[in-house]
Design an enzyme around this catalytic site. Structure first.
Site, PDB file in Angstrom:
ATOM      1  N   SER A   1     -17.192  -6.832-106.499  1.00  0.00           N
ATOM      2  CA  SER A   1     -17.814  -6.226-105.376  1.00  0.00           C
ATOM      3  C   SER A   1     -16.898  -5.740-104.597  1.00  0.00           C
ATOM      4  O   SER A   1     -15.707  -5.713-104.706  1.00  0.00           O
ATOM      5  CB  SER A   1     -18.473  -7.613-104.647  1.00  0.00           C
ATOM      6  OG  SER A   1     -18.851  -6.968-103.215  1.00  0.00           O
TER       7      SER A   1
ATOM      8  N   TYR B   1     -17.690 -15.809 -99.694  1.00  0.00           N
ATOM      9  CA  TYR B   1     -18.244 -14.799-100.737  1.00  0.00           C
ATOM     10  C   TYR B   1     -17.032 -13.920-101.004  1.00  0.00           C
ATOM     11  O   TYR B   1     -16.890 -13.691-102.250  1.00  0.00           O
ATOM     12  CB  TYR B   1     -19.408 -14.062-100.271  1.00  0.00           C
ATOM     13  CG  TYR B   1     -19.957 -13.004-101.109  1.00  0.00           C
ATOM     14  CD1 TYR B   1     -20.669 -13.310-102.244  1.00  0.00           C
ATOM     15  CD2 TYR B   1     -19.609 -11.575-101.060  1.00  0.00           C
ATOM     16  CE1 TYR B   1     -21.096 -12.295-103.175  1.00  0.00           C
ATOM     17  CE2 TYR B   1     -20.271 -10.716-101.877  1.00  0.00           C
ATOM     18  CZ  TYR B   1     -20.868 -11.177-102.933  1.00  0.00           C
ATOM     19  OH  TYR B   1     -21.354 -10.050-103.812  1.00  0.00           O
TER      20      TYR B   1
HETATM   21  P1  NDP Z   1     -30.104 -10.806-107.333  1.00  0.00           P
HETATM   22  O1  NDP Z   1     -30.236 -11.890-106.283  1.00  0.00           O
HETATM   23  O2  NDP Z   1     -31.281  -9.778-107.768  1.00  0.00           O
HETATM   24  O3  NDP Z   1     -29.653 -11.164-108.845  1.00  0.00           O
HETATM   25  C1  NDP Z   1     -28.809 -12.525-108.892  1.00  0.00           C
HETATM   26  C2  NDP Z   1     -28.938 -13.059-109.995  1.00  0.00           C
HETATM   27  O4  NDP Z   1     -28.114 -14.058-110.428  1.00  0.00           O
HETATM   28  C3  NDP Z   1     -30.429 -13.277-110.636  1.00  0.00           C
HETATM   29  O5  NDP Z   1     -30.730 -13.146-111.876  1.00  0.00           O
HETATM   30  C4  NDP Z   1     -30.348 -14.989-110.553  1.00  0.00           C
HETATM   31  O6  NDP Z   1     -31.269 -15.501-111.546  1.00  0.00           O
HETATM   32  C5  NDP Z   1     -28.843 -15.154-111.199  1.00  0.00           C
HETATM   33  N1  NDP Z   1     -28.423 -16.399-110.921  1.00  0.00           N
HETATM   34  C6  NDP Z   1     -28.041 -16.835-109.478  1.00  0.00           C
HETATM   35  N2  NDP Z   1     -27.693 -18.289-109.733  1.00  0.00           N
HETATM   36  C7  NDP Z   1     -27.665 -18.629-111.209  1.00  0.00           C
HETATM   37  C8  NDP Z   1     -27.326 -19.407-111.979  1.00  0.00           C
HETATM   38  N3  NDP Z   1     -26.768 -20.908-111.381  1.00  0.00           N
HETATM   39  N4  NDP Z   1     -27.465 -19.345-113.152  1.00  0.00           N
HETATM   40  C9  NDP Z   1     -27.713 -18.349-113.928  1.00  0.00           C
HETATM   41  N5  NDP Z   1     -28.215 -17.354-113.313  1.00  0.00           N
HETATM   42  C10 NDP Z   1     -28.121 -17.352-111.689  1.00  0.00           C
HETATM   43  O7  NDP Z   1     -28.802 -10.026-106.790  1.00  0.00           O
HETATM   44  P2  NDP Z   1     -27.726  -8.602-107.384  1.00  0.00           P
HETATM   45  O8  NDP Z   1     -28.442  -8.099-108.773  1.00  0.00           O
HETATM   46  O9  NDP Z   1     -27.322  -7.832-106.115  1.00  0.00           O
HETATM   47  O10 NDP Z   1     -26.783  -9.406-107.789  1.00  0.00           O
HETATM   48  C11 NDP Z   1     -25.928  -9.458-109.245  1.00  0.00           C
HETATM   49  C12 NDP Z   1     -24.531  -9.574-108.611  1.00  0.00           C
HETATM   50  O11 NDP Z   1     -24.020  -8.358-108.135  1.00  0.00           O
HETATM   51  C13 NDP Z   1     -23.882 -10.493-108.071  1.00  0.00           C
HETATM   52  O12 NDP Z   1     -22.840 -11.327-108.570  1.00  0.00           O
HETATM   53  C14 NDP Z   1     -23.475 -10.125-106.642  1.00  0.00           C
HETATM   54  O13 NDP Z   1     -22.746 -11.206-105.751  1.00  0.00           O
HETATM   55  C15 NDP Z   1     -23.158  -8.670-107.178  1.00  0.00           C
HETATM   56  N6  NDP Z   1     -23.041  -7.682-106.111  1.00  0.00           N
HETATM   57  C16 NDP Z   1     -24.322  -7.423-105.447  1.00  0.00           C
HETATM   58  C17 NDP Z   1     -24.114  -6.247-104.480  1.00  0.00           C
HETATM   59  C18 NDP Z   1     -25.273  -6.093-103.654  1.00  0.00           C
HETATM   60  O14 NDP Z   1     -25.327  -5.316-102.587  1.00  0.00           O
HETATM   61  N7  NDP Z   1     -26.572  -6.348-104.094  1.00  0.00           N
HETATM   62  C19 NDP Z   1     -22.849  -5.717-104.054  1.00  0.00           C
HETATM   63  C20 NDP Z   1     -21.668  -6.083-104.815  1.00  0.00           C
HETATM   64  C21 NDP Z   1     -22.029  -7.069-105.903  1.00  0.00           C
HETATM   65  P3  NDP Z   1     -32.155 -16.992-111.164  1.00  0.00           P
HETATM   66  O15 NDP Z   1     -32.012 -16.986-109.954  1.00  0.00           O
HETATM   67  O16 NDP Z   1     -33.306 -16.603-112.019  1.00  0.00           O
HETATM   68  O17 NDP Z   1     -31.226 -17.936-112.038  1.00  0.00           O
END
Ligand code: NDP
Length: 248
Positions: free
Chosen positions: A141, A154
Site C-alpha cells: 500500500s 496498518y
Molecule cells: P476488501 O475489504 O474489499 O477485501 C479484503 C479481502 O480480504 C476480502 O476478500 C476478505 O475476504 C479478505 N480477507 C480478510 N481477512 C481474511 C482472512 N482471515 N482470510 C482470508 N481472506 C481474508 O478490501 P480491498 O480489496 O481494498 O483489500 C485488498 C488488499 O488491498 C488489502 O491487503 C488492503 O490492505 C490492500 N489495499 C487496499 C487499499 C484501498 O484503498 N482499498 C489501498 C492499498 C492497499 P473474506 O472477508 O471473505 O475472508
C-alpha cells in the site's frame, strides 16, 4: 508473457481488488483459485467467471489458519495441477489512533496482513520451487511507503509486506526463477473501510470519498496483469499506483 493456462491463487478474492483481479486474470486465460472466508461470494464469482468461459475454483480459506491454507492450496493443485501465480492480497485496515488501544484489531491486522501472507507463501512456494518457475504478487500500500495518523499498526503491517517482498525477490529470483512484485496502491474504492469500528475514523474516510476520485479495484487488477505479462527476464519489483487527485 502470456498468462494463458497459468494457475493463479488469489487471496482476498471475495471482494474489492482480489475479486477484480480474479475476473481480469480469468478473462486472460488463467485458471483461478479464489480464496477467502465468504463462501457465498466466492461461489458467485466462480459462476460469473464460468459464464464468461473462464475456469475458477472456490477455496474457502482463512489465511490466518495454516491448516485451512494448506487444504486450500492442496484443493487447487488437485483441480488444476500446480500453482504458477500467487496474489497475496487478503488484508484489513480497521484504522484508529494508537491511544485507543484497540489491541484486538492490532493483532488481527498482524495476523491477516503479515502472517496470512507468510502462511500462504509457505504453502505455495514448494510448488514453484519444484518447477523452477513462478510469480508472487503481494499487495502492500501507500501505507507500506509512508506513515499516516490513525494508521500506525496498518502502516507497520504494510511496511512489513514491502520489506518482505524485496527480501523474497532477492532470495527467490535468481535461485529459483520466481519473480516477486509488490503493488502499492493509494485509495481504492472497495469494502476495506467497512472494517473501521471507530465512528470518527470511518467518517473521515467517508468524507475522503467526496473529496477525490478513488482508484477502482479494476485499476489494480490491470496493474497486476501488467506485472504478470511482462517478459520473462523482467521483474516489475514495485508498482506505486495513485489516484491522480491523491496529492499526499
Ligand atoms: P476488501 O475489504 O474489499 O477485501 C479484503 C479481502 O480480504 C476480502 O476478500 C476478505 O475476504 C479478505 N480477507 C480478510 N481477512 C481474511 C482472512 N482471515 N482470510 C482470508 N481472506 C481474508 O478490501 P480491498 O480489496 O481494498 O483489500 C485488498 C488488499 O488491498 C488489502 O491487503 C488492503 O490492505 C490492500 N489495499 C487496499 C487499499 C484501498 O484503498 N482499498 C489501498 C492499498 C492497499 P473474506 O472477508 O471473505 O475472508
Amino acid at each position: 508473457m502470456s498468462i494463458q493456462g497459468k494457475v493463479a491463487l488469489i487471496t482476498g478474492a471475495s471482494s474489492g481488488i482480489g475479486a477484480a483481479t480474479a475476473l481480469k486474470l480469468a478473462a486472460n486465460g488463467a485458471k483461478v483459485g479464489l480464496a477467502a472466508r465468504r463462501a457465498d461470494r466466492l461461489a458467485q464469482l466462480v459462476s460469473e467467471i464460468e459464464k464468461a468461459g473462464g475456469q475458477a475454483i472456490a477455496l474457502e480459506m482463512d489465511v490466518v489458519d495454516n491448516a485451512s491454507v494448506t487444504a486450500g492450496v492442496a484443493k487447487l493443485v488437485e483441480a488444476f495441477g500446480t500453482v504458477d501465480i500467487l496474489f497475496n492480497n487478503a488484508g484489513l485496515m480497521p484504522l484508529s489512533d494508537i491511544d485507543m488501544l484497540k489491541t484486538d484489531e492490532w493483532h488481527r491486522m498482524v495476523d491477516v496482513n503479515i502472517k496470512g501472507v507468510l502462511n500462504t507463501t509457505a504453502a505455495v512456494l514448494p510448488h514453484m520451487i519444484g518447477r523452477k518457475s513462478g510469480h508472487i504478487v503481494n499487495t502492500s500500500s501507500i501505507a507500506g511507503r509512508k506513515v499516516f495518523a490513525g494508521l500506525s499498526v496498518y502502516c507497520a503491517t504494510k511496511h512489513a509486506i514491502t520489506a518482505l517482498s524485496d527480501g523474497m525477490r532477492i532470495e527467490l529470483s535468481k535461485k529459483h526463477n520466481i519473480r516477486v512484485t509488490c503493488v502499492q496502491p493509494g485509495a481504492v474504492e472497495t469494502e476495506l473501510y467497512d472494517q473501521i469500528s471507530d465512528p470518527a475514523a470511518r467518517q473521515q474516510m467517508d468524507d475522503l470519498k467526496t473529496q477525490m476520485e478513488f482508484l477502482k479495484a479494476e485499476d489494480i487488477a490491470e496493474t497486476v496483469l501488467f506485472a504478470l505479462q511482462s517478459p520473462r527476464h523482467m521483474d516489475i519489483a514495485e508498482v506505486f499506483v495513485m489516484p491522480t487527485q491523491q496529492a499526499w
